[in-house]
Motif scaffolding. Structure first.
Motif, PDB file in Angstrom:
ATOM      1  N   UNK A   1      30.196  25.894  13.305  1.00 19.40           N
ATOM      2  CA  UNK A   1      30.048  27.454  13.775  1.00 19.40           C
ATOM      3  C   UNK A   1      29.407  28.285  12.768  1.00 19.40           C
ATOM      4  N   UNK A   2      28.122  28.819  13.011  1.00 18.05           N
ATOM      5  CA  UNK A   2      27.306  29.406  12.214  1.00 18.05           C
ATOM      6  C   UNK A   2      28.052  30.659  11.484  1.00 18.05           C
ATOM      7  N   UNK A   3      29.121  30.873  11.932  1.00 20.73           N
ATOM      8  CA  UNK A   3      29.721  32.191  11.333  1.00 20.73           C
ATOM      9  C   UNK A   3      30.363  31.796   9.997  1.00 20.73           C
ATOM     10  N   UNK A   4      30.705  30.303   9.712  1.00 19.79           N
ATOM     11  CA  UNK A   4      30.959  29.877   8.642  1.00 19.79           C
ATOM     12  C   UNK A   4      29.550  29.469   7.767  1.00 19.79           C
ATOM     13  N   UNK A   5      29.529  29.533   6.520  1.00 15.55           N
ATOM     14  CA  UNK A   5      28.443  29.029   5.640  1.00 15.55           C
ATOM     15  C   UNK A   5      28.227  27.477   5.793  1.00 15.55           C
ATOM     16  N   UNK A   6      27.204  26.990   5.510  1.00 16.64           N
ATOM     17  CA  UNK A   6      26.772  25.723   5.771  1.00 16.64           C
ATOM     18  C   UNK A   6      25.917  25.179   4.450  1.00 16.64           C
ATOM     19  N   UNK A   7      26.143  24.032   3.847  1.00 12.40           N
ATOM     20  CA  UNK A   7      25.378  23.651   2.769  1.00 12.40           C
ATOM     21  C   UNK A   7      24.695  22.408   2.923  1.00 12.40           C
ATOM     22  N   UNK A   8      23.328  22.549   2.940  1.00  9.96           N
ATOM     23  CA  UNK A   8      22.215  21.420   3.258  1.00  9.96           C
ATOM     24  C   UNK A   8      21.151  21.646   2.535  1.00  9.96           C
ATOM     25  N   UNK A   9      20.231  20.840   2.352  1.00 14.92           N
ATOM     26  CA  UNK A   9      19.003  20.989   1.921  1.00 14.92           C
ATOM     27  C   UNK A   9      17.930  20.733   2.955  1.00 14.92           C
ATOM     28  N   UNK A  10      17.019  21.880   3.085  1.00 16.52           N
ATOM     29  CA  UNK A  10      16.161  21.690   4.374  1.00 16.52           C
ATOM     30  C   UNK A  10      14.998  22.580   3.954  1.00 16.52           C
ATOM     31  N   UNK A  11      14.044  22.130   4.482  1.00 17.76           N
ATOM     32  CA  UNK A  11      12.614  22.653   4.399  1.00 17.76           C
ATOM     33  C   UNK A  11      12.393  23.825   5.569  1.00 17.76           C
ATOM     34  N   UNK A  12      12.979  23.907   6.535  1.00 18.17           N
ATOM     35  CA  UNK A  12      12.736  24.778   7.715  1.00 18.17           C
ATOM     36  C   UNK A  12      14.238  24.865   8.248  1.00 18.17           C
ATOM     37  N   UNK A  13      14.420  26.243   8.871  1.00 16.63           N
ATOM     38  CA  UNK A  13      15.722  26.457   9.890  1.00 16.63           C
ATOM     39  C   UNK A  13      15.047  27.155  10.952  1.00 16.63           C
ATOM     40  N   UNK A  14      15.455  26.561  12.194  1.00 16.03           N
ATOM     41  CA  UNK A  14      15.244  27.394  13.203  1.00 16.03           C
ATOM     42  C   UNK A  14      16.523  27.801  13.667  1.00 16.03           C
TER      43      UNK A  14
END
Ligand SMILES: O=C(O)[C@H]1O[C@H](OP(=O)(O)OP(=O)(O)OC[C@H]2O[C@@H](n3ccc(=O)[nH]c3=O)[C@H](O)[C@@H]2O)[C@H](O)[C@@H](O)[C@@H]1O
Length: 481
Positions: free
Chosen positions: A235-248
């Protein structure tokens, strides 16, 4: 709404059989000619060209894929394996005719051997229950550089199971250096799942974040097990850790009954979810695309409505976040939750079931509807292009809801006739109370999308509606609706 915007359904007459379009079948040929002040849509002859590919190759990002490959992922569920570009109908028996021998039929034993077994998936068709059980036993081809089947693997005679074909497409296009790591929040939703299909087919690494409040695992389940794919219940109301180039960033209920169900939660998702994903974008230096809505324009009674205003992305730029803002106008297509309450799904399901079609108010309110593949094209162009101001992505063809209801009824009748199950009598259009704050007019001003992205919708309304009707019709036959 002035009279000149009203469209006329000119006539429905029998015409020579149409050429194959969706799936190799020849229809009975009913002519629908719809006329607006903007356009005449003629459901015959020249205008009946199928759209073979979707996507664009611009700004160093190639998003082109064959439409039939996309269709194979949604049109007839797990059994479309051999339907790509060739003849199938939605009747379950004919789905199985011509099926590769490694598909089980009823209690017959499957015949998966050798490399097929390594790379295949097992599908069991049960004639008694008219269901297809889909079990992934896929072991994907070892590497991108391995010799892969060509795109023609998607022909009917191909012995290659579906997962391998998908992998073949991905492998054909992607080069590891160009592959991006992309997070799609709300990736199991209607829009998200189509975006995920496209990005996966292009060979990118895709992580779906979804809390499955309105999204469904089944929309992207065909990718589970693929090495480039990850699905996370989050649930995006919580932070999320990931390595990404793009976020939709698509995560938020979109249908009125859903976003009104728990308004506080919707606000939390919109604000905290966006804040968290912006934080992720800032840390990873990922480009961030947020999907806003045409609702921000309220009820613009003048035409053309919804000129693009506001500029959040410029405000955020000094903070080092590279933001794109898409304002999405009414979008429809396969995988829309049939019961999410929005007008296109409501009308099609009602008409298919022979129930009254519910027009809210007098039906004179207008909307302009776009098909899902056009939206995905627009989102990808926006993400990968230089435009940082908000961009409207929608159709400029405005319909009254009443006219739209009649058009949907016509198309459903046509499809039912072609599928050999016409209803005994026409469904009725009935009127129900108008929802509070329902905008009276909506028509996208897409001039910025045209100028700065080079984007315009390709799909005629009728093409999209017909495809969606066939999708729901197939789902109903499967018993999924
Ligand atoms: O599909 C979308 O993109 C948009 O859907 C809704 O916007 P809305 O225009 O209200 O969409 P619908 O619920 O599909 O309604 C469209 C029109 O059809 C009418 N309607 C809806 C459902 C129905 O059964 N009958 C009917 O006449 C509604 O009153 C409204 O005038 C959401 O509020 C938007 O946030 C979202 O972006």
């Amino acid at each position: 709404m002035s009279a000149k915007h009203a469209w006329t359904r000119v006539v429905t007459t029998s015409l020579p059989a149409r050429s194959t379009r969706l799936a190799g079948e020849v229809s009975s040929g009913v002519k629908l000619l719809w006329k607006t002040n903007d356009a005449v849509w003629d459901d015959t002859a020249d205008t009946l060209q199928d759209i073979k590919t979707v996507g664009h190759n611009r700004n160093g990002f190639d998003s082109v894929v064959e439409t039939d490959v996309l269709r194979s992922l949604y049109l007839v569920g797990g059994a479309v394996l051999f339907g790509l570009g060739s003849g199938f109908t939605s009747s379950s028996d004919s789905l199985m005719s011509g099926a590769p021998s490694y598909l089980k039929q009823g209690s017959e034993t499957t015949n998966i051997t050798g490399t097929q077994k390594d790379y295949g998936s097992e599908q069991t068709y049960d004639k008694n229950t008219n269901t297809i059980q889909y079990t992934t036993v896929a072991k994907f081809p070892p590497s991108v550089s391995s010799p892969m089947p060509s795109a023609s693997a998607s022909s009917v005679s191909s012995p290659i199971p579906r997962h391998c074909m998908l992998q073949a497409h991905a492998a054909r296009v992607v080069h590891a250096v160009h592959s991006l790591t992309i997070a799609v929040t709300g990736g199991a939703g209607f829009v998200g799942s189509h975006l995920v299909d496209r990005l996966m087919l292009l060979g990118h690494e895709v992580t779906v974040l979804d809390n499955f409040f309105t999204g469904s695992r089944t929309t992207v389940s065909h990718w589970v097990g693929h090495p480039n794919f990850e699905m996370v219940r989050h649930d995006v109301v919580e932070p999320f850790l990931i390595e990404v180039d793009q976020i939709y960033h698509l995560a938020c209920p979109a249908s009125p009954p859903h976003y009104q169900y728990n308004a506080v939660k919707t606000i939390k998702t919109s604000f905290m979810g966006t804040l968290n994903m912006l934080g992720l974008a800032k840390r990873t230096k990922a480009r961030f695309l947020i999907t806003s809505t045409s609702e921000v324009y309220g009820d613009p009674r003048s035409t053309p409505s919804a000129r693009t205003t506001g500029d959040t992305s410029t405000a955020l730029a000094p903070d080092g976040v590279d933001v794109r803002v898409a304002r999405i106008f009414n979008t429809f297509g396969p995988r829309m939750n049939p019961y999410d309450g929005r007008v296109v799904s409501n009308f099609i399901i009602q008409a298919l079931k022979g129930e009254d079609m519910t027009v809210y108010g007098d039906g004179k309110q207008t909307r302009s509807f776009q098909y899902i593949h056009d939206l995905v094209d627009g989102l990808i162009l926006l993400m990968n292009g230089p435009e940082t101001r908000p961009v409207n992505i929608g159709s400029a063809h405005e319909f009254t809801i009443l006219d739209f209801a009649e058009a949907v009824r016509d198309i459903v009748e046509k499809v039912q006739k072609e599928e050999g199950n016409p209803l005994a009598k026409r469904v009725n259009l009935i009127h129900k109370d108008m929802p509070v704050d329902d905008p009276q007019r909506r028509r996208a001003d897409t001039s910025r999308a045209k100028e700065t992205l080079g984007w315009e919708p390709k799909w005629e309304l009728w093409q999209g509606v017909e495809e969606m009707v066939r999708y729901y019709s197939a789902k109903m036959k499967e018993g999924a609706i």
